[in-house]
Structure formats: C-alpha cells, structure tokens
Write a protein that holds these residues in place. Sequence first.
Motif, short mmCIF file in Angstrom:
data_model
loop_
_atom_site.label_atom_id
_atom_site.label_comp_id
_atom_site.label_asym_id
_atom_site.label_seq_id
_atom_site.Cartn_x
_atom_site.Cartn_y
_atom_site.Cartn_z
N HIS A 245 0.93 -1.20 0.01
CA HIS A 245 -0.09 -0.07 -0.03
C HIS A 245 0.88 1.40 -0.19
O HIS A 245 0.33 2.32 -0.51
N TYR A 246 2.05 1.38 0.44
CA TYR A 246 2.84 2.26 0.55
C TYR A 246 4.27 2.06 -0.21
O TYR A 246 5.02 1.14 0.20
N ASP A 247 4.77 3.03 -0.73
CA ASP A 247 6.33 2.69 -1.63
C ASP A 247 7.26 3.42 -0.87
O ASP A 247 8.44 3.20 -1.23
N ARG A 248 7.04 4.31 0.10
CA ARG A 248 8.20 4.93 0.91
C ARG A 248 7.92 4.64 2.55
O ARG A 248 7.17 5.17 2.99
N ASN A 253 14.72 6.00 14.53
CA ASN A 253 14.60 5.78 16.05
C ASN A 253 14.04 4.67 16.28
O ASN A 253 13.21 4.66 17.40
N SER A 254 14.62 3.46 15.86
CA SER A 254 13.85 1.90 16.38
C SER A 254 12.70 1.75 16.12
O SER A 254 11.90 1.36 16.81
N GLY A 255 12.32 2.59 14.99
CA GLY A 255 10.67 2.65 14.45
C GLY A 255 10.76 2.80 13.24
O GLY A 255 11.51 3.32 12.25
N TRP A 256 9.54 2.05 12.42
CA TRP A 256 9.16 2.37 11.00
C TRP A 256 8.06 3.27 10.62
O TRP A 256 7.07 3.38 11.46
N TYR A 257 8.15 4.01 9.91
CA TYR A 257 7.49 5.06 9.31
C TYR A 257 7.22 5.01 8.02
O TYR A 257 7.89 4.75 7.04
N TYR A 258 5.67 5.50 7.45
CA TYR A 258 5.54 5.72 6.11
C TYR A 258 5.06 6.83 5.89
O TYR A 258 4.44 7.77 6.60
N TRP A 259 5.28 7.41 4.62
CA TRP A 259 4.91 8.74 3.97
C TRP A 259 3.72 8.92 3.21
O TRP A 259 3.42 8.18 2.68
N ASN A 260 2.85 9.84 3.81
CA ASN A 260 1.64 10.05 2.96
C ASN A 260 1.09 11.32 3.16
O ASN A 260 0.76 11.73 4.41
N TYR A 263 2.95 13.92 5.48
CA TYR A 263 3.33 13.59 6.88
C TYR A 263 3.87 12.23 6.92
O TYR A 263 3.72 11.42 6.04
N TRP A 264 4.49 12.08 7.98
CA TRP A 264 5.05 10.79 8.44
C TRP A 264 4.22 10.27 9.65
O TRP A 264 3.99 10.93 10.55
N PHE A 265 3.73 8.73 9.14
CA PHE A 265 2.91 8.27 10.26
C PHE A 265 3.76 6.89 10.81
O PHE A 265 4.45 6.33 9.91
N PRO A 266 3.45 6.51 11.93
CA PRO A 266 4.11 5.14 12.49
C PRO A 266 3.27 3.86 11.84
O PRO A 266 2.37 3.73 11.94
#
Length: 349
Positions: A245-248, A253-260, A263-266
Amino acid sequence: MSKLVTEKENYGGKNMKRVLYSVCIGSLALALTAWGAQTNDRRPDRAKAQRTANVRATTPAHRSSTMSTHRNFSAAQYRQQAHITPRTSSHAVVNQNARTRAYRERNLSSNRDLRARQNVAVNRERNLAVNRARNVDINRHRNTDELRARNGVTVNRERKLAVNRTRNVDVNRHRDTDQFRARNNLAVNRNRNVAANRTRNFAYYRGGNVRINNNFRSAAFRGQQYTVFRNYHRQWHDRSWWRRHYDRIIFVNSGWYYWNAGYWFPAWGYDPYVTYAYDGPIYAYNGLTPDRVIVDVQEQLQRAGYYDGPIDGSLGPMTREAIAAFQADNGLAVTSVIDEPTLATLGVA
C-alpha cells in the motif's frame, strides 16, 4: 638832314630799350608761371596745354607799332622775340596763388589728420600701459583678499570640523552608552522573562499536556490545518501489507514510518516488537525524514531558549513540552506536536 637821322636813331634806341625791358619782364613772369604750374597745378594735361597756348597767344598791345617803326630787324629775330616775350594776365597769377593756397591748406589738413592719428595711436598705447599697470595692482590686491578669504574659510572649516568631531564623539559616546545599557537591559529582561515563562509553562504543561494532546479530537485540534490529526487512527498490519500500500517506508529511531500526503505516520505491525514514544502524525517539508525534521525543531527551540535537552531527533516528552511552551507563548493551539503552524512560526519550513 643829319639832324633828322640822329633824332630817328635816338628815338629808335629808346624804343629798343623798352622792348628789351618788356622781353625781360615777360620772360621772368613766364618762368615763374611755369614753375608754379609744375609744382601746384593738378589739372589734366589738356587744360595745361590750353593754358600754355593762351599764354603764348598773348602779345603786348604796342608790338605792331614798334615793328612797323623798326623795319631794320629781321623776320626771324621778330618771331623769336614774339615767342620769348609773352605777357602774363593778372587773372592767371591770382588763380595760381589760389591754387597754391588750396594746396597748402590741403597739405596742412593732411598733416593735421596724420598728427591726430599718430596722437590717437600714442594715446592708445599710453592708456593701455596705464590700464595694464592699474589692473595688475587691482588684481594683486583682489587676489590677495580672495586668497585670505579662502584661507580663512578653510581654517574655519577645519576648526569647526575638529570641534564638531569632538562634540560628536562626546555625544555619541554618551548616546552609545545609553543605548548599550538599554539593549543590555532589554536582553537581560528578555532572558529573565523567557526563563520565568519557560519555568511556568513547563510546570503547567508537564503534568498533563502530553497526555491531553494524545487525544487528537480535543478542542486544540480544531481547524482545517489539523484535519490530519483529527482523522488519525492507529493501523496494525504486517510487513507485506505495508509494502503493497505504501512505496516509501523508512526505519528511524528504532521504529518504522511511512510517508503519506506530506506527513510521516508510525507503521504499526511492520515490526511486531517495535513501540513508539509518540503515536501520531509528524508534518515534514521538502521530503525530509522525520528525525531530520525533529532535529531542526529541537535546534530552533534551543536557540529560542525553550529546549535544553539533547539534539537526538526523537520526539520525546522534553521536546513536546518545549513545543507546548513555544505554542502557548506565540498564541498557537497548544498541540505539543510538530504541525504546520508551529513550523511556520519557528521559521523552519
């Protein structure tokens, strides 16, 4: 008979003397007339010739009687005497004198004109020399006065410049001292106010602001600029779903974020063992990663005196408290998160 002959001879001798006297007087008059005509007469040659003919044509009145009485003289001698002894008219002498006077008056007038011109030239030279000398004296005094005036102006200018420079130094010294004191007082007061307000805001928001702002449906998130925060819901999906569903998707900081949508979301569930200190959107600009945006915010808050923690790119409790204090001091909605109005006010975005 002899007596008669003797009387005739005596009478003939007297007539001969008279003729000789007449010839001498005529010759003398003719010579004087010719000399005067050569020097004074300016008429054309034709008039001269006519006058000479008239003079030659003039003969004494008693010549005929004399020649008839003395027939002993030859015709050639008679003709010679006729050409040598002309009579001169009194009118010719008068005209000659008039011409002589006219010539003398003309020469006198010419001489007067010449003397007048020479006198004018001489007077011109004299006046020129006198005026030149006077002008030299006048200009010398005038130049001396002007030079003195200029020197006086220069000296006065330098004196005034030195006096004004000294006055300006004194005035500026006192003025700069007052302004420096005012600036120092302003800086001191600003620092004091910032420190006092920071302490108060930290004390006020440290208790429950972070917990309250985790509820994105509170009154602080009203308005179109906070729509993303109001619509946020935690989503839990596995890694394959996030990739479909997300290409980026990045690890920060020890976590995964996606771009949409800016904004960046966890990305909850991308790694089932990862937890997030802040569960919500992070506004970004120019495509920067979330840790880079957080670092910029921490540095700007530190310059403004709101943040004194580590620059680690983590949106922890100290960073959120500093954001809440900055928002409260600048009249923003106290969200304690990195949103678009807060970045614009900080001058970061």
